[in-house]
Scaffold this motif. Structure first.
Motif, short mmCIF file in Angstrom:
data_model
loop_
_atom_site.label_atom_id
_atom_site.label_comp_id
_atom_site.label_asym_id
_atom_site.label_seq_id
_atom_site.Cartn_x
_atom_site.Cartn_y
_atom_site.Cartn_z
N CYS A 15 0.81 -1.23 0.00
CA CYS A 15 0.00 0.00 0.00
C CYS A 15 0.84 1.28 0.00
O CYS A 15 0.32 2.35 -0.22
CB CYS A 15 -0.94 0.01 1.21
SG CYS A 15 -0.09 0.10 2.80
N THR A 17 1.97 2.93 2.42
CA THR A 17 1.72 3.85 3.53
C THR A 17 3.02 4.19 4.25
O THR A 17 3.22 5.32 4.69
CB THR A 17 0.71 3.23 4.53
OG1 THR A 17 -0.45 2.84 3.80
CG2 THR A 17 0.33 4.19 5.62
N CYS A 18 3.94 3.21 4.31
CA CYS A 18 5.22 3.44 4.99
C CYS A 18 6.01 4.55 4.29
O CYS A 18 6.60 5.41 4.94
CB CYS A 18 6.04 2.15 5.03
SG CYS A 18 6.22 1.31 3.44
N ALA A 21 4.34 7.86 5.17
CA ALA A 21 4.64 8.20 6.57
C ALA A 21 6.06 8.74 6.67
O ALA A 21 6.32 9.74 7.35
CB ALA A 21 4.45 6.98 7.46
N CYS A 122 7.00 4.66 9.91
CA CYS A 122 6.59 3.62 8.96
C CYS A 122 5.92 2.45 9.69
O CYS A 122 4.88 1.96 9.29
CB CYS A 122 7.78 3.13 8.15
SG CYS A 122 9.21 2.67 9.13
N PHE A 125 2.48 3.37 11.19
CA PHE A 125 1.37 3.50 10.24
C PHE A 125 1.11 2.24 9.42
O PHE A 125 0.14 2.18 8.69
CB PHE A 125 1.63 4.69 9.30
CG PHE A 125 1.35 6.01 9.95
CD1 PHE A 125 0.08 6.55 9.93
CD2 PHE A 125 2.36 6.70 10.60
CE1 PHE A 125 -0.19 7.76 10.54
CE2 PHE A 125 2.11 7.92 11.22
CZ PHE A 125 0.83 8.46 11.19
N CYS A 126 1.98 1.23 9.52
CA CYS A 126 1.78 0.02 8.71
C CYS A 126 0.49 -0.68 9.13
O CYS A 126 0.35 -1.09 10.27
CB CYS A 126 2.97 -0.92 8.88
SG CYS A 126 2.79 -2.42 7.89
#
Lengths: 144, 261
Positions: A15, A17-18, A21, A122, A125-126
């Motif tokens: 995704c 997201t890391c 972040a 990271c 938020f993972c």
């Protein structure tokens, strides 16, 4: 150094997201910084691997730095780059055998993972805990 | 190292005994101008702009003006960083700098901050951007190459390689150009090559994708001096990451197959 950032590719859903972040945690002058963590293709179907600094025991980046800008933070175990000392000679970028010291073009500076000073964004938020920052004893047990 | 207390602009400040005053002032977020200071090299005191006023109780009103980058902290020091005299000193220095470098943006900007919009001296007609801070030569020395140096004295002082020939000890790392506060040191990059100080370099190119990384001379030097395997330099950072992802991917795939079995 009590904790370690654990990467488990089998839990990664790709995704990114890391990366977000990381970028926003390391923003400067109102601009997001270049992510120090990379979500890459693992070479198999539905397999993504996040690559970030391994904080090596015998780090090539530290050996390559001729001005002493790279030092290990004994509290977090992370190798940190002092921006005030760095002269942007690119030695560490070229020397790292894992490609984890990189040039941030937006801010014209060399950057690398510093584990956010002991609370990596990271991992926080993972969504699947593919990235997890946890105490070393626990990390070793789970991995084994 | 012992912790001492000094007084800065009327405020008590803690510092390590023996550390340089400028470092303490910068840590306290006090804006001290300086053009020759950089953490990669030792303090030099070339620009004199970081001059501050110091005194001590036992000096009975006597004061001294010192370059804070070269002044070790000791207990009982009383510092004023922006007294009228200090500002006047800095203004004079910037006025002189502006006369010699009338078209240098950094100097124009720093002088303007101290209210000097035009120099009161005669402008140098051939004023270039080299402010002789010697950061370039000092960083070259600190990195162990010693390829360039200041040559000449007084008006003729300038930075140059030995005998104005392409410097044999230069490895083309560009640290001098990167550290130069005014951008006076220029270099050229073309494909897999680079030129600085009149010397041409071939870059190491990634064996996977062909991207240039650092010069061959620099890579050889680092490998030999710092005991880094030379092959680390043969692959660029992006291809190194892809390689690591591939290795971890293979392990993860094997784990998956093991779990499925």
């Amino acid at each position: 150094m009590n904790s370690r950032l654990v990467v488990r590719p089998n839990l990664c859903i790709g995704c990114r997201t890391c990366e977000l972040a990381c970028s926003f945690t390391h923003s400067a002058d109102g601009k997001p910084g270049r992510s120090r963590i990379f979500m890459l293709d693992g070479g198999h179907e539905k397999l993504w691997v996040t690559v970030t600094c391994l904080q090596c025991d015998d780090p090539a980046c530290v050996k390559s730095c001729l001005v002493g800008a790279l030092r290990r933070n004994e509290q977090t175990g992370a190798i940190e780059l002092n921006q005030e000392t760095c002269v942007k000679c690119m030695a560490c970028v070229a020397a790292c055998p894992f490609g984890c010291a990189i040039l941030d073009h937006t801010h014209d500076r060399v950057v690398k993972c510093d584990l956010c000073g002991g609370d990596p964004a990271c991992a926080r938020f993972c969504p699947t805990k593919a990235l997890d920052y946890r105490p070393i004893a626990q990390a070793a047990k789970k991995a084994g | 190292m012992a912790t001492v207390t000094i007084q800065v602009n009327g405020r008590a400040v803690r510092a390590e005994k023996g550390e340089m005053l400028l470092a303490v002032l910068r840590r306290e977020k006090i804006d001290i101008p300086a053009t020759c200071n950089h953490e990669a090299v030792e303090a030099f005191g070339a620009c004199r702009l970081c001059t501050v006023e110091i005194t001590r109780d036992e000096w009975k009103g006597w004061k001294n003006y010192v370059t804070s980058c070269l002044y070790p902290v000791e207990a009982g020091l009383i510092v004023r960083t922006h007294s009228d005299t200090v500002i006047e000193l800095r203004r004079t220095l910037l006025d002189l700098q502006l006369a010699r470098h009338p078209r240098t943006p950094l100097i124009q900007q720093m002088a303007a901050e101290y209210g000097v919009l035009k120099t009161s001296y005669e402008e140098a007609p051939d004023g270039d951007d080299c402010i002789l801070c010697a950061l370039c030569t000092r960083v070259c020395d600190a990195m162990g190459f010693r390829a360039i140096s200041t040559v000449g004295r007084g008006h003729g002082k300038r930075v140059a390689p030995p005998l104005d020939q392409p410097p044999p000890d230069c490895v083309g790392c560009l640290a001098c150009a990167q550290i130069c506060p005014t951008g006076f040191i220029t270099y050229k990059e073309f494909g897999a090559g680079r030129e600085i100080w009149g010397k041409q370099f071939q870059m190491v190119t990634c064996t996977r994708c062909g991207a240039p990384t650092i010069t061959r001379e620099f890579a050889d030097n680092l490998a030999a001096r710092r005991e880094i395997p030379r092959e680390y330099f043969d692959v660029c950072d992006a291809c190194h990451r892809a390689e690591l992802a591939g290795t971890m991917g293979r392990i993860a795939q094997w784990n998956r197959e093991e779990a499925a079995r």
